[in-house]
Design an enzyme around this catalytic site. Sequence first.
Site, PDB file in Angstrom:
ATOM      1  N   TYR A 203      56.083 -19.732  50.362  1.00 38.24           N
ATOM      2  CA  TYR A 203      57.126 -18.709  50.564  1.00 38.24           C
ATOM      3  C   TYR A 203      57.435 -18.289  52.029  1.00 38.24           C
ATOM      4  CZ  TYR A 203      59.582 -14.292  49.876  1.00 38.24           C
ATOM      5  OH  TYR A 203      60.496 -13.076  49.768  1.00 38.24           O
TER       6      TYR A 203
ATOM      7  N   LYS B 164      59.429 -10.462  39.979  1.00 31.58           N
ATOM      8  CA  LYS B 164      60.259 -11.240  39.490  1.00 31.58           C
ATOM      9  C   LYS B 164      60.187 -11.106  37.961  1.00 31.58           C
ATOM     10  CE  LYS B 164      60.574 -13.091  43.395  1.00 31.58           C
ATOM     11  NZ  LYS B 164      61.350 -12.087  44.484  1.00 31.58           N
TER      12      LYS B 164
HETATM   13  C1  LIG Z   1      57.115 -17.042  45.401  1.00 34.86           C
HETATM   14  C2  LIG Z   1      57.245 -15.575  46.009  1.00 34.86           C
HETATM   15  N1  LIG Z   1      56.114 -14.990  46.402  1.00 34.86           N
HETATM   16  C3  LIG Z   1      56.173 -13.651  46.932  1.00 34.86           C
HETATM   17  C4  LIG Z   1      57.412 -13.001  47.228  1.00 34.86           C
HETATM   18  C5  LIG Z   1      57.495 -11.728  47.640  1.00 34.86           C
HETATM   19  O1  LIG Z   1      57.743 -10.720  46.575  1.00 34.86           O
HETATM   20  P1  LIG Z   1      58.586  -9.332  46.916  1.00 34.86           P
HETATM   21  O2  LIG Z   1      59.952  -9.520  47.167  1.00 34.86           O
HETATM   22  O3  LIG Z   1      58.031  -8.772  45.783  1.00 34.86           O
HETATM   23  O4  LIG Z   1      57.981  -8.820  48.276  1.00 34.86           O
HETATM   24  C6  LIG Z   1      58.673 -13.701  46.689  1.00 34.86           C
HETATM   25  C7  LIG Z   1      60.064 -13.149  46.729  1.00 34.86           C
HETATM   26  O5  LIG Z   1      60.997 -13.813  46.504  1.00 34.86           O
HETATM   27  C8  LIG Z   1      58.586 -15.100  46.117  1.00 34.86           C
HETATM   28  O6  LIG Z   1      59.655 -15.834  45.800  1.00 34.86           O
END
Ligand SMILES: Cc1ncc(COP(=O)(O)O)c(C=O)c1O
Length: 369
Positions: free
Chosen positions: A92, A189
Amino acid sequence: MSKLKKHFLGCVNSPIYQASSIIFEKVADLKNAKRWYGRNGTETNSELEEKICKLENAKGTILYASGAEAISNILFSVLESGDHVLFSDATYMPTQNFANKILKKFGVEVDYFDCKIGKEIEKHIKKNTKLIYFESPSSITFEIQEIDKIVKVAKKKKILTAIDNTYSAGILFKPLKHGVDISLQSLSKYASGHSDIIAGSVSFREKKLYKEIWQESYLIGGRLSPADCSLILRGLKTLEVRLKQHQESALEIAKFLERDKKIMKVIYPGLESFEQKEIFDKYFTHANGLITFAFEKKVTLKKIKKFVDELQKFKIGYSWGGTESLVMFYEELGKAYEKRHDFPLVRINVGIDDKEILINDLKKALSCI
Ligand SMILES: Cc1ncc(COP(=O)(O)O)c(C=O)c1O
């Protein structure tokens, strides 16, 4: 004992225990209190922690106010100046940015490895390697690592392993059962599932590491509010049912997209054409509701943007895992991605809408370009 839990007063769902101060009967009660101050959570946090522990087969879970906070906390707690950390190069992007901008500032050495790696990870390991961090599948192009092989090498070298397990929602894959030390998720998510919560979790295979990291994360100070825990608890009740619906529709839609002449490549781990299908099936029970695709070269950038704009049911928006169908457009994603993919890419989050309605929406938008 009564079938009705006493403290719910007959309500089906647990109440939200909202607190900064937690009060005690006697001074002596302070000593072994499980909860003593709101930053340490309340019973509502405990209930969610237990549920995530169960999902992840974990010995302990810590909740955070975002997935990004879960990630930065775990990296801050595990790593120190002079350590070396390895990341999959399809991790990410904000995690990579955190590593490049902040970990490096604190004297941590950061390197990346090919996201389709297995036991070749060994050649990236240095004397000071402390952590191998990966994401399987990656969240836009769905590359998978040979997790068992990485874990085997890491154990031999006494290096910790951590996985971003958001794709699987803790249902489609159980990394801790494969020996991974730390499994984290963005609960924003599928877990919450309704596009209205930002939250994260970190789960541990061993109690000792959980306890150590818990102490440090309490000092760092970020925590999830009980009200948000309660909404995630509600989301978890329908997680498996929603996932089934996302999967069923996404597979049909991926097959539909694969048949369209304007589309060059569909990336969906549930398709037979998926490049790493064999490895995917070895670890994952199903694909989720995310599909990414590239148009034929003859389709211009302008037309691809028009296609995205024409969609009605798929709303343009970041994130995924909610009941709403979403679409996102990626003109580029940096060098590591360019080696492997043709751009632009379009990613859709297949929501729980009727799949025929979604296919018709895509058909209509495709006919406009
Ligand atoms: C694979 C993945 N990990 C971590 C995150 C980060 O999460 P958050 O938006 O809850 O901070 C995201 C957000 O899109 C993600 O897609």
